[in-house]
Design an enzyme around this catalytic site. Structure first.
Site, PDB file in Angstrom:
ATOM      1  N   ASP A  25      -0.368  -2.633  10.814  1.00 21.55           N
ATOM      2  CA  ASP A  25      -0.603  -3.714  11.612  1.00 21.55           C
ATOM      3  C   ASP A  25       0.966  -4.616  11.866  1.00 21.55           C
ATOM      4  OD1 ASP A  25      -1.583  -6.503  12.428  1.00 21.55           O
ATOM      5  OD2 ASP A  25      -0.730  -6.815  10.299  1.00 21.55           O
ATOM      6  N   ASP A  70       2.179  -8.663  12.356  1.00 20.66           N
ATOM      7  CA  ASP A  70       2.641  -9.536  12.100  1.00 20.66           C
ATOM      8  C   ASP A  70       2.569  -9.645  10.392  1.00 20.66           C
ATOM      9  OD1 ASP A  70       2.917 -10.726  15.055  1.00 20.66           O
ATOM     10  OD2 ASP A  70       1.112 -10.528  14.440  1.00 20.66           O
ATOM     11  N   ASP A  80      -1.362  -6.290   6.004  1.00 20.85           N
ATOM     12  CA  ASP A  80      -1.187  -7.351   5.020  1.00 20.85           C
ATOM     13  C   ASP A  80      -2.639  -7.998   4.489  1.00 20.85           C
ATOM     14  OD1 ASP A  80      -0.977  -8.562   7.692  1.00 20.85           O
ATOM     15  OD2 ASP A  80      -0.737 -10.257   6.925  1.00 20.85           O
TER      16      ASP A  80
END
Length: 221
Positions: A14, A16, A177
Site C-alpha cells: 500500500d 498512503d 496499514d
C-alpha cells in the site's frame, strides 16, 4: 529476512500510511477544495482519519463533516474536481517516507523479489510522489484506485498482479496499514503484513488479524 518472507516472490505495498505519510498534502488540498465550495476547512487531524478509500470517499467524508449531512452528487463532483486540481499542483510538498521504508525497499529489491504498489489513490499521483521521493525505481508495477474496475478491499487488483507476473498467491505478500489492505490480501490468498502507524480510521490494525505486524518496515530485513 523476516520469516513471513520465506518463499515470497512478490511483495505488494500500500502507499498512503504504509510507505508515506501523505496526509499533510492531502489535507491542504481538501481544505482548499472546501474553501472553493464555501465550506469550513477540516484540518489535518480529521483528514488523517478519512483517507484510505480513494479521493471520492475522502471528499464525501469531508463534505459530510462540514455540512452535517451526506452531500449531494453535484456538490461532491465539484469539490472532488477542486481537490484533484489542488492536489495535482503539490502532491509531494510535505509527503515523506516513513522511517525504515527506504532501507526495506532497497533490501527487498536487492533480494530479487518483485515489488509492486497497490493503492486506492488515483493513479495519476503515484509516479510523481514516488519520483519525488526517489523510490520509483524499486517498483515493477503500480496500480491506483482507478487503474482497474476494482480496488481494495476487493482482491482483484492483487490477483491481477499474480497473473501479470506469473506467481501464485501463496508466493505473495500484501503489506499495508489498514483493514482494507488485510482484507484484500486474505481474500486473494496472500500472506498479510501490517504496520500500526498508518491510517486505519482510528482502529488498531491488529484487529484485522494480519499474519504479522511490524513497527517498522526495516524489520523485514
Amino acid at each position: 529476512m523476516h520469516p513471513l518472507l520465506t518463499d515470497i516472490r512478490l511483495v505488494a505495498f500500500d502507499l498512503d500510511g504504509t510507505l508515506v505519510d501523505s496526509v499533510p498534502d492531502m489535507a491542504a488540498a481538501v481544505d482548499a477544495a472546501l474553501i472553493d465550495v464555501e465550506l469550513p476547512v477540516a484540518g489535518e487531524d480529521k483528514v488523517r482519519h478519512w483517507v484510505g478509500n480513494g479521493a471520492r470517499v475522502l471528499l464525501e467524508r469531508a463534505l459530510d463533516d462540514a455540512l452535517g449531512e451526506a452531500p449531494g452528487h453535484t456538490l461532491t463532483e465539484t469539490a472532488l474536481e477542486h481537490f484533484l486540481e489542488h492536489y495535482h499542483c503539490a502532491p509531494c510538498a510535505r509527503t515523506r517516507l516513513y522511517p525504515g521504508v527506504r532501507d526495506a525497499l532497497e533490501g527487498l529489491h536487492g533480494s530479487g523479489r518483485t515489488l509492486c504498489l497497490v493503492t486506492n489513490k488515483p493513479e495519476a499521483f503515484i509516479a510523481p510522489i514516488l519520483s519525488a521521493l526517489d523510490v520509483e525505481r524499486f517498483f515493477s508495477s503500480f496500480l491506483g484506485g482507478d487503474s482497474l474496475p476494482w480496488r481494495k478491499p476487493d482482491p482483484m487488483p492483487l490477483m491481477h498482479l499474480c497473473q501479470r507476473f506469473d506467481v501464485s498467491p501463496r508466493e505473495c505478500l500484501m503489506v499495508g496499514d489498514s483493514r482494507h489492505d488485510v482484507a484484500a490480501g486474505k481474500a486473494a490468498g496472500f500472506r498479510t503484513l501490517a504496520v500500526p502507524y498508518g491510517y486505519n480510521h482510528g482502529e488498531p490494525v491488529e484487529q484485522s488479524d494480519p499474519d504479522a505486524v511490524v513497527e517498522s518496515l526495516a524489520q523485514l530485513l
